[in-house]
Design an enzyme around this catalytic site. Structure first.
Site, PDB file in Angstrom:
ATOM      1  N   PHE A 238      -6.526  -7.567  -3.632  1.00  0.00           N
ATOM      2  CA  PHE A 238      -6.057  -7.805  -4.988  1.00  0.00           C
ATOM      3  C   PHE A 238      -4.609  -8.296  -4.900  1.00  0.00           C
ATOM      4  O   PHE A 238      -4.308  -9.167  -4.110  1.00  0.00           O
ATOM      5  CB  PHE A 238      -6.261  -6.570  -5.870  1.00  0.00           C
ATOM      6  CG  PHE A 238      -7.727  -6.333  -6.191  1.00  0.00           C
ATOM      7  CD1 PHE A 238      -8.375  -7.121  -7.135  1.00  0.00           C
ATOM      8  CD2 PHE A 238      -8.453  -5.355  -5.523  1.00  0.00           C
ATOM      9  CE1 PHE A 238      -9.721  -6.927  -7.419  1.00  0.00           C
ATOM     10  CE2 PHE A 238      -9.806  -5.155  -5.800  1.00  0.00           C
ATOM     11  CZ  PHE A 238     -10.441  -5.955  -6.754  1.00  0.00           C
ATOM     12  N   SER A 239      -3.694  -7.748  -5.685  1.00  0.00           N
ATOM     13  CA  SER A 239      -2.373  -8.380  -5.790  1.00  0.00           C
ATOM     14  C   SER A 239      -1.434  -8.137  -4.613  1.00  0.00           C
ATOM     15  O   SER A 239      -0.331  -8.683  -4.600  1.00  0.00           O
ATOM     16  CB  SER A 239      -1.696  -7.959  -7.088  1.00  0.00           C
ATOM     17  OG  SER A 239      -2.322  -8.580  -8.190  1.00  0.00           O
ATOM     18  N   VAL A 240      -1.843  -7.372  -3.621  1.00  0.00           N
ATOM     19  CA  VAL A 240      -1.070  -7.376  -2.379  1.00  0.00           C
ATOM     20  C   VAL A 240      -1.125  -8.779  -1.780  1.00  0.00           C
ATOM     21  O   VAL A 240      -0.242  -9.185  -1.017  1.00  0.00           O
ATOM     22  CB  VAL A 240      -1.607  -6.325  -1.387  1.00  0.00           C
ATOM     23  CG1 VAL A 240      -0.836  -6.368  -0.077  1.00  0.00           C
ATOM     24  CG2 VAL A 240      -1.501  -4.920  -1.985  1.00  0.00           C
ATOM     25  N   SER A 241      -2.137  -9.548  -2.163  1.00  0.00           N
ATOM     26  CA  SER A 241      -2.241 -10.954  -1.758  1.00  0.00           C
ATOM     27  C   SER A 241      -0.975 -11.723  -2.108  1.00  0.00           C
ATOM     28  O   SER A 241      -0.574 -12.651  -1.391  1.00  0.00           O
ATOM     29  CB  SER A 241      -3.433 -11.622  -2.452  1.00  0.00           C
ATOM     30  OG  SER A 241      -4.638 -10.947  -2.232  1.00  0.00           O
ATOM     31  N   LYS A 242      -0.350 -11.370  -3.216  1.00  0.00           N
ATOM     32  CA  LYS A 242       0.828 -12.105  -3.687  1.00  0.00           C
ATOM     33  C   LYS A 242       1.957 -12.076  -2.661  1.00  0.00           C
ATOM     34  O   LYS A 242       2.673 -13.067  -2.476  1.00  0.00           O
ATOM     35  CB  LYS A 242       1.300 -11.519  -5.019  1.00  0.00           C
ATOM     36  CG  LYS A 242       0.341 -11.733  -6.176  1.00  0.00           C
ATOM     37  CD  LYS A 242       0.842 -11.064  -7.450  1.00  0.00           C
ATOM     38  CE  LYS A 242       0.008 -11.463  -8.672  1.00  0.00           C
ATOM     39  NZ  LYS A 242      -1.380 -11.020  -8.610  1.00  0.00           N
TER      40      LYS A 242
END
Length: 572
Positions: A238-242
């Site tokens: 999820f937003s750890v991808s950012k």
């Protein structure tokens, strides 16, 4: 997303079969997997996993203690981990099992040989995962009973593109025997954590943990998995991808391919008529553009819901955009660029588009060339794509547990790997930790500032407090990457919380990692690494700042109690 969760409904009641596997230690180097000669960090799913699912429905199933006899990053044996502790095969010093016979509880299954034709009616040739996959669609993949499984099977549910690991050496970890479950956590500092969570074990048991890992200077001091998660399996970030996407932008900046001061439309002219006109890359890195975008996952009609529809993460409507890039060109602005901090996933997707435009390569290839192939990863990562070929970079990257730790370790070391290879300039990494002159002030004025007093947001990393030595990556449904450069501690937690945003789980996880970072004795000081030239468009750090960033830090070490013997049960 990390912010106030008081508008969210109460935590949903999950079905009894939600926890389909109890956490078990990394028992690689034992049993059949070792005998098969698998590559380091590469294990595959066997039919025994389906038996583990049935046998582990009770959330209080005993955890298997971590086996430390095998070599670092040796293959895992999930069959052994799924069996009862009494049936474990303890490896010899060379990693081979002392008992060649299968455990008494192992399923009686004969696998087919290569080239052996078998009737389709034979259950033995059916992948045990098929029964679950056949029930998953755009509505059901997030249902609690399927969610943990779906997060480890994104490539079988959605189109994906691999982010190759390259051909370089793997950054190996040595495992160490530690039992942190009784370690106290500070719920007063991390006030949103449930008051009943007083220990690490409480946090793990109450936050839908799929896997977790803590490393310190090349040592995996804690590592556990719950089926269907395994050491060689990728899990949705999820937003750890950012944080990974922004790191790619940082590496491209170091290479002179772009500058944070560049206008977005200089690289992506297709956005000239959108709300991104006039925004800089830095505005996007810090989520300070003026784009109108609601990140309310449970709000009908929000832009994040429209984004999910555009990329087929949710059922489409007649108004759905055709892919992520088409969606981005339709966004409008509502305030001046560079002003307020407002969390928006769309910013990251534009950054991935910019990376493609600056190099002429798909995002997955750019991410591999500039970051993933340089950190000592053992496996390829992957990123989901829409049907038009756009990368869903804001939250759909998947990695293994250890590989995300390897990425975090590089950040903790100031942008360099353990063998001295530089991935990011020290100036870029230092800027992540210290921020701009107004980063803390702008963050404090946002809704997230109430959740993380003294914190800030810089280059798609969160600073959760006034401590400028700790940054984190946060993903919905309970994902976290924790990086403490002072102690060189990296923590990773994968979860499948049905609730998108839980500040209680975020604070509990932070309290857990912080407690472990303080408890683990500090080893040898981390050697200083060469400082590369400042990135184009970014100010050079002062000599004092550079010295402070690279100086070894040695906090007081606390003695841990003796770990339980190998094979002794620990309830969770």
């Amino acid at each position: 997303m990390a912010g106030e969760d008081d508008t969210l409904p109460s935590r949903p009641v999950t079905s009894p079969n939600r926890r389909i596997g109890a956490l078990y230690g990394n028992s690689r180097g034992s049993g059949a997997a070792a005998d098969a000669g698998s590559n380091p960090d590469r294990s595959d799913r066997t039919a025994a996993d389906s038996v583990a699912a049935a046998d582990s429905a009770d959330p209080k199933v005993a955890c298997v203690a971590v086996d430390r006899s095998g070599p670092a990053d040796a293959p895992d044996s999930s069959d052994a981990a799924a069996a009862s502790p009494a049936d474990q095969t303890v490896p010899d010093a060379d990693g081979a099992g002392t008992d060649d016979a299968a455990p008494a509880s192992a399923p009686d299954i004969t696998l087919p040989h290569v080239g052996e034709l078998t009737s389709a009616s034979e259950d033995v040739i059916v992948d045990p995962s098929e029964a679950i996959l056949e029930r998953i669609d755009l509505d059901s993949w997030k249902w609690p009973e399927y969610f943990a499984f779906a997060l480890t099977r994104m490539e079988e549910i959605f189109p994906t593109s691999g982010i190759p690991r390259g051909i370089g050496p793997v950054r190996e970890y040595v495992t160490a025997e530690n039992d942190f479950r009784s370690l106290a956590v500070d719920t007063e500092k991390w006030h949103a954590a449930d008051d009943s969570w007083s220990t690490v074990g409480d946090v793990l048991a109450n936050t839908h943990t799929d896997a977790w890992l803590v490393t310190r200077n090349g040592i995996a001091v804690a590592e556990e998995y719950a089926w269907p998660m395994k050491p060689a399996r990728q899990h949705m970030l999820f937003s750890v991808s950012k944080s990974i996407v922004a790191t790619v932008i940082g590496a491209l900046t170091d290479a002179g391919r772009l500058a944070p001061t560049d206008l977005v439309t200089t690289h992506v002219p297709a956005l000239a008529k959108s709300g991104y006109a006039g925004a800089t890359i830095r505005d996007l890195l810090d989520m300070r553009s003026g784009i109108k975008f609601s990140e309310e996952y449970l709000e009908k009609g929000s832009e994040i819901r429209a984004l999910f529809e555009a990329v087929d993460f949710a059922p489409r409507t007649a108004a759905s955009a055709n892919g992520i890039k088409n969606f981005l060109t339709g966004l409008t602005s509502e305030r001046e660029h560079g002003s307020a901090f407002v969390y928006r996933s769309c910013e990251t997707d534009v950054l991935a588009w910019i990376a493609e435009a600056a190099t002429g390569q798909p995002f997955s290839i750019v991410a591999s060339e500039y970051v993933w192939s340089r950190i000592g990863a053992a496996h390829a990562a992957q990123v989901c794509q829409d049907r038009w070929g756009g990368s869903i970079a804001d939250g759909a990257i998947s990695t293994t547990l250890r590989d995300l730790a390897r990425f975090g370790e590089m950040i903790a070391r100031g942008g360099a790997t353990a063998n001295g290879e530089r991935v990011l300039s020290a100036a870029w990494v230092e800027d992540i930790f210290t921020g701009a002159a107004d980063s803390a002030e702008v963050f404090a004025a946002s809704a997230s500032g109430r959740s993380y007093p003294g914190g800030m947001y810089r280059s798609q990393f969160w600073t959760p407090s006034a401590d400028r030595n700790v940054v984190i990556g946060i993903g919905i449904h309970g994902q976290m990457l924790y990086i403490d450069r002072a102690t060189q501690t990296v923590g990773v937690k994968f979860s499948s919380d049905p609730e998108p945003v839980s500040l209680a789980a975020q604070h509990g996880t932070l309290a857990m990692f912080e407690a472990i970072a303080e408890a683990v004795p500090t080893g040898e000081p981390v050697p200083a690494v060469p400082v590369s030239a400042p990135a184009p468009g970014e100010p050079a750090p002062t000599p004092e700042a550079t010295a402070a960033a690279l100086a070894p830090r040695t906090p007081p070490a606390l003695n841990l109690g003796a770990a339980p013997p190998i094979g002794q049960n620990t309830l969770y």
